[in-house]
Scaffold this motif. Structure first.
Motif, PDB file in Angstrom:
ATOM      1  N   PRO A 195       0.834  -1.211   0.000  1.00  0.00           N
ATOM      2  CA  PRO A 195       0.000   0.000   0.000  1.00  0.00           C
ATOM      3  C   PRO A 195       0.870   1.262   0.000  1.00  0.00           C
ATOM      4  O   PRO A 195       1.878   1.334   0.711  1.00  0.00           O
ATOM      5  N   ALA A 196       0.482   2.219  -0.818  1.00  0.00           N
ATOM      6  CA  ALA A 196       1.285   3.438  -0.999  1.00  0.00           C
ATOM      7  C   ALA A 196       1.569   4.155   0.317  1.00  0.00           C
ATOM      8  O   ALA A 196       2.653   4.715   0.496  1.00  0.00           O
TER       9      ALA A 196
ATOM     10  N   VAL B  66       0.164  -9.262   8.095  1.00  0.00           N
ATOM     11  CA  VAL B  66      -0.560  -8.071   7.642  1.00  0.00           C
ATOM     12  C   VAL B  66      -1.453  -8.465   6.459  1.00  0.00           C
ATOM     13  O   VAL B  66      -1.062  -9.286   5.623  1.00  0.00           O
ATOM     14  N   PRO B  67      -2.661  -7.918   6.381  1.00  0.00           N
ATOM     15  CA  PRO B  67      -3.601  -8.339   5.329  1.00  0.00           C
ATOM     16  C   PRO B  67      -3.074  -8.267   3.894  1.00  0.00           C
ATOM     17  O   PRO B  67      -3.373  -9.136   3.086  1.00  0.00           O
ATOM     18  N   PHE B  68      -2.262  -7.272   3.547  1.00  0.00           N
ATOM     19  CA  PHE B  68      -1.825  -7.158   2.157  1.00  0.00           C
ATOM     20  C   PHE B  68      -0.822  -8.244   1.757  1.00  0.00           C
ATOM     21  O   PHE B  68      -0.569  -8.446   0.578  1.00  0.00           O
ATOM     22  N   LYS B  69      -0.271  -8.980   2.732  1.00  0.00           N
ATOM     23  CA  LYS B  69       0.632 -10.092   2.422  1.00  0.00           C
ATOM     24  C   LYS B  69      -0.042 -11.452   2.596  1.00  0.00           C
ATOM     25  O   LYS B  69       0.579 -12.483   2.356  1.00  0.00           O
ATOM     26  N   ARG B  70      -1.285 -11.468   2.990  1.00  0.00           N
ATOM     27  CA  ARG B  70      -1.958 -12.728   3.308  1.00  0.00           C
ATOM     28  C   ARG B  70      -1.987 -13.688   2.111  1.00  0.00           C
ATOM     29  O   ARG B  70      -1.735 -14.880   2.264  1.00  0.00           O
TER      30      ARG B  70
ATOM     31  N   LYS C 215      10.948   5.728  -3.183  1.00  0.00           N
ATOM     32  CA  LYS C 215      10.674   6.924  -3.994  1.00  0.00           C
ATOM     33  C   LYS C 215       9.798   6.618  -5.209  1.00  0.00           C
ATOM     34  O   LYS C 215      10.018   7.121  -6.303  1.00  0.00           O
ATOM     35  N   GLY C 216       8.805   5.758  -5.027  1.00  0.00           N
ATOM     36  CA  GLY C 216       7.884   5.426  -6.107  1.00  0.00           C
ATOM     37  C   GLY C 216       8.436   4.463  -7.144  1.00  0.00           C
ATOM     38  O   GLY C 216       7.768   4.154  -8.120  1.00  0.00           O
TER      39      GLY C 216
END
Length: 147
Positions: free
Chosen positions: A71-72, A128-132, A80-81
């Motif tokens: 997540p950004a 963490v949910p974004f790695k699930r 740096k993007g």
């Protein structure tokens, strides 16, 4: 191998360190909220990386690279993007030592401030949910090693 790495995803590795009783090593990331703090070791390839033990035997490498977006709002500032997320090769290792053989201070930068052994179910609950989805894929691929 380079062809399998998608553009704009930082390549790295993940380690599933498996104890003789088939529980999995998870480390607590310092300076993170408690709901985002526990994970299996992952990152760059340095001697003594994160876990700080040489008491392990390579069991298996994941068939494919596994990619996820970060997540950004929590992406590292130093990216740096440049990266949308990470793509990982995972390795299952059998831990051959004793708990005292794990030295979190062996790595120059503090990756973890605590660690524990967890069941496969607990690992999914702790991540963490974004790695699930990544962890589900890794646990599925290495399921025979942690049953």
């Amino acid at each position: 191998m380079a062809a399998a790495i998608p553009r704009h995803y930082r390549p790295n590795v993940g380690l599933m360190l498996i104890a003789p009783d088939r529980r999995i090593f998870v480390g607590h990331r310092p300076r993170m909220s408690p709901d985002m703090a526990w994970q299996m070791p992952q990152g760059g390839i340095d001697e003594g990386e994160e876990v700080g033990t040489t008491k392990a035997l390579l069991l298996r490498e994941s068939r494919d690279w596994i990619t996820y977006d970060v997540p950004a709002d929590i992406a590292p500032v130093h990216w740096k993007g440049r990266w949308k997320g990470q793509t990982q090769k995972w390795f299952a290792l059998a831990f051959t030592g004793r708990d005292q053989d794990i030295d979190l201070a062996a790595h120059e930068e503090e990756e973890f401030d605590a660690w524990r052994w967890a069941t496969a179910r607990e690992v999914l609950d702790l991540i963490v949910p974004f790695k699930r989805a990544v962890y589900e894929a890794v646990l599925k691929e290495f399921a025979d090693l942690v049953r």
